[in-house]
Design an enzyme around this catalytic site. Structure first.
Site, PDB file in Angstrom:
ATOM      1  N   TYR A   1       4.647  11.628   0.895  1.00 63.38           N
ATOM      2  CA  TYR A   1       4.289  10.248   0.537  1.00 63.38           C
ATOM      3  C   TYR A   1       3.266   9.762   1.543  1.00 63.38           C
ATOM      4  O   TYR A   1       3.447   9.918   2.749  1.00 63.38           O
ATOM      5  CB  TYR A   1       5.549   9.376   0.587  1.00 63.38           C
ATOM      6  CG  TYR A   1       5.327   7.916   0.294  1.00 63.38           C
ATOM      7  CD1 TYR A   1       5.144   7.466  -1.014  1.00 63.38           C
ATOM      8  CD2 TYR A   1       5.318   6.970   1.321  1.00 63.38           C
ATOM      9  CE1 TYR A   1       4.953   6.118  -1.286  1.00 63.38           C
ATOM     10  CE2 TYR A   1       5.130   5.627   1.055  1.00 63.38           C
ATOM     11  CZ  TYR A   1       4.951   5.199  -0.249  1.00 63.38           C
ATOM     12  OH  TYR A   1       4.761   3.869  -0.518  1.00 63.38           O
TER      13      TYR A   1
ATOM     14  N   ASP B   1      -1.062  13.385   7.940  1.00 62.51           N
ATOM     15  CA  ASP B   1      -0.503  12.037   7.871  1.00 62.51           C
ATOM     16  C   ASP B   1       0.616  11.968   8.905  1.00 62.51           C
ATOM     17  O   ASP B   1       1.730  12.433   8.661  1.00 62.51           O
ATOM     18  CB  ASP B   1       0.025  11.786   6.452  1.00 62.51           C
ATOM     19  CG  ASP B   1       0.700  10.425   6.316  1.00 62.51           C
ATOM     20  OD1 ASP B   1       0.986   9.791   7.358  1.00 62.51           O
ATOM     21  OD2 ASP B   1       0.946  10.004   5.173  1.00 62.51           O
TER      22      ASP B   1
ATOM     23  N   LYS C   1       2.937   2.787  11.964  1.00 58.26           N
ATOM     24  CA  LYS C   1       4.286   2.560  12.490  1.00 58.26           C
ATOM     25  C   LYS C   1       4.336   2.346  14.019  1.00 58.26           C
ATOM     26  O   LYS C   1       4.071   1.265  14.490  1.00 58.26           O
ATOM     27  CB  LYS C   1       5.219   3.682  12.036  1.00 58.26           C
ATOM     28  CG  LYS C   1       5.315   3.732  10.483  1.00 58.26           C
ATOM     29  CD  LYS C   1       6.530   4.446   9.999  1.00 58.26           C
ATOM     30  CE  LYS C   1       6.502   4.732   8.509  1.00 58.26           C
ATOM     31  NZ  LYS C   1       7.201   3.804   7.659  1.00 58.26           N
TER      32      LYS C   1
HETATM   33  N1  HOZ Z   1       8.070   3.719   2.134  1.00 62.38           N
HETATM   34  C1  HOZ Z   1       8.620   3.153   3.301  1.00 62.38           C
HETATM   35  C2  HOZ Z   1       9.302   4.170   4.159  1.00 62.38           C
HETATM   36  N2  HOZ Z   1       8.913   5.495   4.064  1.00 62.38           N
HETATM   37  C3  HOZ Z   1       9.594   2.071   2.962  1.00 62.38           C
HETATM   38  C4  HOZ Z   1       9.078   0.817   3.457  1.00 62.38           C
HETATM   39  C5  HOZ Z   1      10.014  -0.362   3.314  1.00 62.38           C
HETATM   40  O1  HOZ Z   1      10.697  -0.489   2.304  1.00 62.38           O
HETATM   41  O2  HOZ Z   1      10.019  -1.168   4.206  1.00 62.38           O
END
Ligand code: HOZ
Length: 423
Positions: A142, A237, A265
């Site tokens: 992802y 990534d 992050k």
């Molecule tokens: N896709 C995000 C973690 N891999 C989730 C983000 C969220 O819901 O805060």
């Protein structure tokens, strides 16, 4: 204060699904979301007055725990001076220096506002630089909600089994070639067919959005060799893995140098941030030195930079090995408990990240393996943990994280709650 369920009912009326990111709704584990009032160290506190040990940590950024005093101080000090200028500041240079010093493959870096923006910009750069259109991405990886990278993605897309990419025209994904994670022969086949048209391969060097899935020995090395052979760019990534396992990227640990790295992050210390960087020769193709356009009103935001700089400076002096040992011991205990209870599990762990897969399989090496584990059992596990006041991700396809703020008391509590489980 209103309770979580009252707030959720209110939120659902004005925010789609009541949340600003789908997985948070906890639908796939059959729960309603908790509304959070505050966090401190390894704990978060719900508006209902409950304290939870947090193994989500805002999905990865908070490796120092919540509201670290030095990060709060840095952000406050920056905010006092103004929240955004839309003009360069000294903080951006300091951040760029910290990143380029820590990750040797990054000679130049540009700041953006999220991991999604970082991967989107990296892909544009790769396409513009190579003058090719196709991109290889791995099933279950992802890279944010970028249109052409949502095809068979992990994270929320996997959590809700969203089949394709509704809202994304066919033409946009036609240049996305899908490969299986950890299957280097599959990648070779794709390159044999399309090699001359492939701008780049984007990969999470440790997958963190199909649950934690480690690369097989030589998989990343293979990707480096194939991309170099065909003149395609290798894009790591490292939004999750950057500064999570060492002071730098996980590429430092594996000894593989990508052409472009995406970060997010942790480098924002809990503020919205992303970055992408790589070889000078490639990065200088970005406007204004080059002709590949990329921009952002809030990019390099001073408050985010200050919080990120404070975080990185603290991390520089942290003992990552300790955190890894802490997490390893926790996982060892959990494995023992599940064994005693005859509950088949495979816990994938690397450094301070792990995922519990309920399965008889002895290896989870790609998305197919992850998907065919017992996610229903995971839902029961989630409910038990939440009732025991341990906050874990409401999806089997996201990672659990520990932080430098977690201590042995937290570990005992987590172990104790798993010991009481009846799945
Ligand atoms: N896709 C995000 C973690 N891999 C989730 C983000 C969220 O819901 O805060």
């Amino acid at each position: 204060m209103e309770r979580s369920n009252q707030l959720y009912n209110k939120a659902k009326k004005i925010i789609p699904g009541g949340v600003n990111s789908p997985v948070r709704a906890c639908k796939s584990v059959g729960c309603d979301p908790l509304f959070i009032k505050k966090g401190k160290g390894s704990k978060i506190y719900s508006v209902d007055g409950d304290e939870y040990i947090d193994l989500v940590l805002s999905w990865g950024p908070l490796i120092l725990g919540h509201a670290h005093p030095e990060v709060v101080k840095a952000a406050k000090q920056a905010l006092e001076l103004g929240s955004s200028f839309g003009a360069p500041t000294p903080w951006e240079i300091e951040m760029a220096e910290l990143i380029t010093d820590a990750i040797p493959s990054i000679e130049m870096v540009r700041m953006v506002n999220s991991g999604t923006e970082a991967t989107m910009s990296a892909i544009r750069l790769a396409r513009g630089y190579t003058k090719r259109e196709k991109i290889v991405k791995f099933i279950g990886c992802y890279h944010g909600h970028v249109d052409h990278l949502l095809a068979q993605a992990g994270s929320g897309v996997a959590t809700y089994s969203i089949p394709g990419t509704p809202g994304v025209p066919e033409q946009i994904v036609q240049h996305t070639l899908l490969a299986e994670f950890n299957n280097i022969d599959g990648v070779k086949e794709i390159f044999e067919k399309h090699g001359e048209d492939i701008a780049g391969v984007i990969v999470e060097p440790i997958a963190g959005n199909m649950g934690l899935v480690l690369p097989k020995k030589d998989f990343l090395k293979g990707l480096r060799e194939i991309t170099s052979k065909y003149g395609s760019l290798l894009i790591f990534d490292e939004v999750i893995t950057g500064f999570r396992f060492c002071y730098g990227g996980v590429q430092n640990i594996f000894g593989i140098e990508p052409d472009i790295t995406c970060l997010g992050k942790i480098i924002g210390g809990g503020f919205p941030v992303g970055a992408f960087g790589g070889k000078r020769e490639i990065m200088e193709h970005l406007a204004p030195t080059g002709d590949i356009y990329q921009a952002g009103t809030l990019s390099g935001n001073p408050v985010a930079m200050a919080a990120g700089i404070a975080t990185l400076k603290i991390l520089k002096n942290q003992d990552y090995k300790n955190l890894e040992d802490y997490t390893h011991n926790l996982v060892k205990e959990l494995n023992n408990i599940f064994k005693e209870k005859s509950i088949p599990v495979r816990i994938n762990q690397f450094g301070s990240a792990f995922t519990i897969f309920f399965t008889e399989k002895d290896k989870i090496k790609n998305f197919e393996d992850a998907k065919t584990t017992d996610t229903n059992r995971f839902s029961h596990f989630f409910v038990h943990m939440r009732n025991s006041k341990i906050f874990i991700p409401p999806s089997n396809f996201e990672c659990m994280f520990t932080s430098f703020a977690h201590d042995l008391k937290d570990m005992d509590k987590i172990i104790d709650s798993v010991q009481r489980i009846n799945l």
